[in-house]
Enzyme design. Structure first.
Site, PDB file in Angstrom:
ATOM      1  N   ASP A   1       0.865  -1.182   0.000  1.00 48.73           N
ATOM      2  CA  ASP A   1       0.000   0.000   0.000  1.00 48.73           C
ATOM      3  C   ASP A   1       0.900   1.229   0.000  1.00 48.73           C
ATOM      4  O   ASP A   1       1.784   1.367   0.857  1.00 48.73           O
ATOM      5  CB  ASP A   1      -0.910   0.010   1.229  1.00 48.73           C
ATOM      6  CG  ASP A   1      -1.953   1.117   1.142  1.00 48.73           C
ATOM      7  OD1 ASP A   1      -3.022   0.869   0.578  1.00 48.73           O
ATOM      8  OD2 ASP A   1      -1.675   2.236   1.630  1.00 48.73           O
TER       9      ASP A   1
ATOM     10  N   ASN B   1      -2.022  12.932  -4.815  1.00 38.48           N
ATOM     11  CA  ASN B   1      -3.048  13.454  -5.726  1.00 38.48           C
ATOM     12  C   ASN B   1      -3.439  14.881  -5.377  1.00 38.48           C
ATOM     13  O   ASN B   1      -3.615  15.729  -6.269  1.00 38.48           O
ATOM     14  CB  ASN B   1      -4.287  12.553  -5.684  1.00 38.48           C
ATOM     15  CG  ASN B   1      -4.107  11.272  -6.481  1.00 38.48           C
ATOM     16  OD1 ASN B   1      -3.359  11.239  -7.453  1.00 38.48           O
ATOM     17  ND2 ASN B   1      -4.777  10.216  -6.055  1.00 38.48           N
TER      18      ASN B   1
ATOM     19  N   HIS C   1      -3.679  14.420 -10.208  1.00 38.51           N
ATOM     20  CA  HIS C   1      -3.904  13.018 -10.542  1.00 38.51           C
ATOM     21  C   HIS C   1      -2.939  12.474 -11.599  1.00 38.51           C
ATOM     22  O   HIS C   1      -2.571  11.289 -11.538  1.00 38.51           O
ATOM     23  CB  HIS C   1      -5.348  12.809 -10.987  1.00 38.51           C
ATOM     24  CG  HIS C   1      -6.321  12.887  -9.848  1.00 38.51           C
ATOM     25  ND1 HIS C   1      -6.564  11.833  -8.997  1.00 38.51           N
ATOM     26  CD2 HIS C   1      -7.102  13.905  -9.396  1.00 38.51           C
ATOM     27  CE1 HIS C   1      -7.446  12.175  -8.075  1.00 38.51           C
ATOM     28  NE2 HIS C   1      -7.801  13.433  -8.303  1.00 38.51           N
TER      29      HIS C   1
ATOM     30  N   ASP D   1      -1.044   9.038 -11.068  1.00 36.93           N
ATOM     31  CA  ASP D   1      -1.047   7.913 -12.010  1.00 36.93           C
ATOM     32  C   ASP D   1       0.373   7.457 -12.325  1.00 36.93           C
ATOM     33  O   ASP D   1       0.646   6.251 -12.446  1.00 36.93           O
ATOM     34  CB  ASP D   1      -1.758   8.310 -13.309  1.00 36.93           C
ATOM     35  CG  ASP D   1      -3.265   8.448 -13.131  1.00 36.93           C
ATOM     36  OD1 ASP D   1      -3.779   8.016 -12.078  1.00 36.93           O
ATOM     37  OD2 ASP D   1      -3.914   8.981 -14.051  1.00 36.93           O
TER      38      ASP D   1
ATOM     39  N   GLU E   1      -4.529   2.287  -4.481  1.00 39.40           N
ATOM     40  CA  GLU E   1      -3.079   2.315  -4.362  1.00 39.40           C
ATOM     41  C   GLU E   1      -2.560   1.041  -3.704  1.00 39.40           C
ATOM     42  O   GLU E   1      -1.499   1.015  -3.098  1.00 39.40           O
ATOM     43  CB  GLU E   1      -2.614   3.538  -3.559  1.00 39.40           C
ATOM     44  CG  GLU E   1      -3.063   3.578  -2.116  1.00 39.40           C
ATOM     45  CD  GLU E   1      -4.406   4.265  -1.895  1.00 39.40           C
ATOM     46  OE1 GLU E   1      -4.656   4.661  -0.751  1.00 39.40           O
ATOM     47  OE2 GLU E   1      -5.198   4.406  -2.850  1.00 39.40           O
TER      48      GLU E   1
END
Length: 264
Positions: free
Chosen positions: A139, A147, A152, A156, A182
Site C-alpha cells: 500500500d 493526488n 492526478h 497515475d 493504491e
C-alpha cells in the site's frame, strides 16, 4: 477448347497455352491426375483460381489424347480466405477482450478479478503438492496527499512506477496485480515467508528511491508499506491468507510505514 475456355483464358488460334496449364499437362501425360489448383491471369489483368483435372482419352505417349477440365473457384477460394481471416480477427478480438477483462487499465498489471482466480488455483495446487505459497501486499503511503498536492497525472505516474517495481521482481510463475486504488499484491508460488520478505524489501527499496516530478516541476518521492504472509497451520485458504497479509500490512503502517512486516 470450348468457347468459355477461349474467353476466360484469352486463347487465340495458334496462341500459347497458359504456362501453368502447359506445365500441368506436360507432367501428366501418362496417367489421370487428381485435380489441382492453378492461378491464371485473365484478359482483364486479374488473377483467377482454377481447379484443373486431367483425364486421358486413349492412346499412349505423344499420340494419346487428354481432356482438361477447368473449374473457376476464385469466389469460393476468396470466401474461404475471408472465413479464415474473419476467424483470425475474431480470435484476436476475443483475446483482446479477455486481456481487458483481466488487466488493470492504468498499470497493465492483473486486476483484482484475475488475482482472485489465480489465488484460488495456487492455493489448491499448494495443498495438492504440499508446496509453499506466499502473498506480498503493498500500500503506497499517503497516496491521497500525492493526488491533492501534485494532481492526478502525478498520482497515475506513481502508480505505474509501483507497478514496474513489482514486475521487476516477478518470476514467470508469479503474478503482480493492482487490487485497489493504491494497493498492490504479489502472488508468489513456491515461496516461503522468508523469501517473500526478501522480495518485498526489494520492492520497498525501489519505490523509496524512485524520483518523481509533478507537472508543476516539483520533485517528490513516495514510500510503501508492505505486509507478507504464507500458507500455514492457521492459514489454510485464500480468504485466511488475504486476512493474514492484510493484518501484516496494518502493522507495517502502525509501526511507522515504509517497512516490511511478515505475519506472525
Amino acid at each position: 477448347a470450348n468457347r468459355a475456355a477461349e474467353r476466360i483464358l484469352d486463347l487465340r488460334p495458334y496462341g500459347k497455352l497458359p504456362v501453368g496449364i502447359g506445365t500441368f499437362w506436360a507432367s501428366s501425360r501418362t496417367e489421370d491426375q487428381p485435380s489441382t489448383r492453378l492461378e491464371l491471369g485473365s484478359p482483364a489483368g486479374e488473377s483467377r483460381i482454377f481447379e484443373v483435372t486431367m483425364s486421358h482419352m486413349g492412346g499412349s505417349g505423344r499420340s494419346g489424347h487428354s481432356a482438361l477440365l477447368l473449374r473457376d473457384i476464385t469466389e469460393q477460394e476468396q470466401m474461404t480466405q475471408d472465413i479464415v481471416r474473419n476467424r483470425a480477427e475474431l480470435q484476436r478480438a476475443n483475446a483482446q477482450l479477455k486481456a481487458l477483462a483481466n488487466t488493470d487499465g492504468l498499470t497493465g498489471l492483473a486486476n483484482r478479478r484475475n488475482f482472485i482466480e489465480a489465488l484460488e488455483r495456487e492455493v489448491d495446487r499448494a495443498h495438492r503438492y504440499d508446496r509453499p505459497l506466499s502473498l506480498v501486499l503493498l500500500d503506497l503511503d499517503h497516496f491521497k496527499h500525492v493526488n491533492d498536492a501534485h494532481g492526478h497525472p502525478a498520482g497515475d505516474e506513481v502508480l505505474c512506477t509501483a507497478a514496474r517495481a513489482l514486475e521487476s521482481v516477478c518470476r514467470d510463475v508469479d503474478l503482480a496485480a493492482r487490487i485497489g486504488g493504491e494497493e498492490f499484491v504479489l502472488l508468489l508460488p513456491e515461496t516461503w515467508t522468508e523469501g517473500a520478505s526478501t522480495v518485498a524489501e526489494r520492492v520497498r527499496a525501489r519505490i523509496e528511491r524512485e524520483p518523481h516530478r509533478a507537472p508543476s516541476g516539483a520533485a517528490f518521492r513516495v514510500t510503501g508499506s508492505i505486509g507478507v504472509a504464507s500458507l500455514g497451520r492457521d492459514v489454510t485458504d485464500g480468504d485466511s491468507l488475504l486476512q493474514a497479509v492484510d493484518e501484516a500490512l496494518y502493522r507495517a503502517k502502525s509501526d511507522g510505514r515504509n517497512r516490511v512486516v511478515a505475519a506472525e
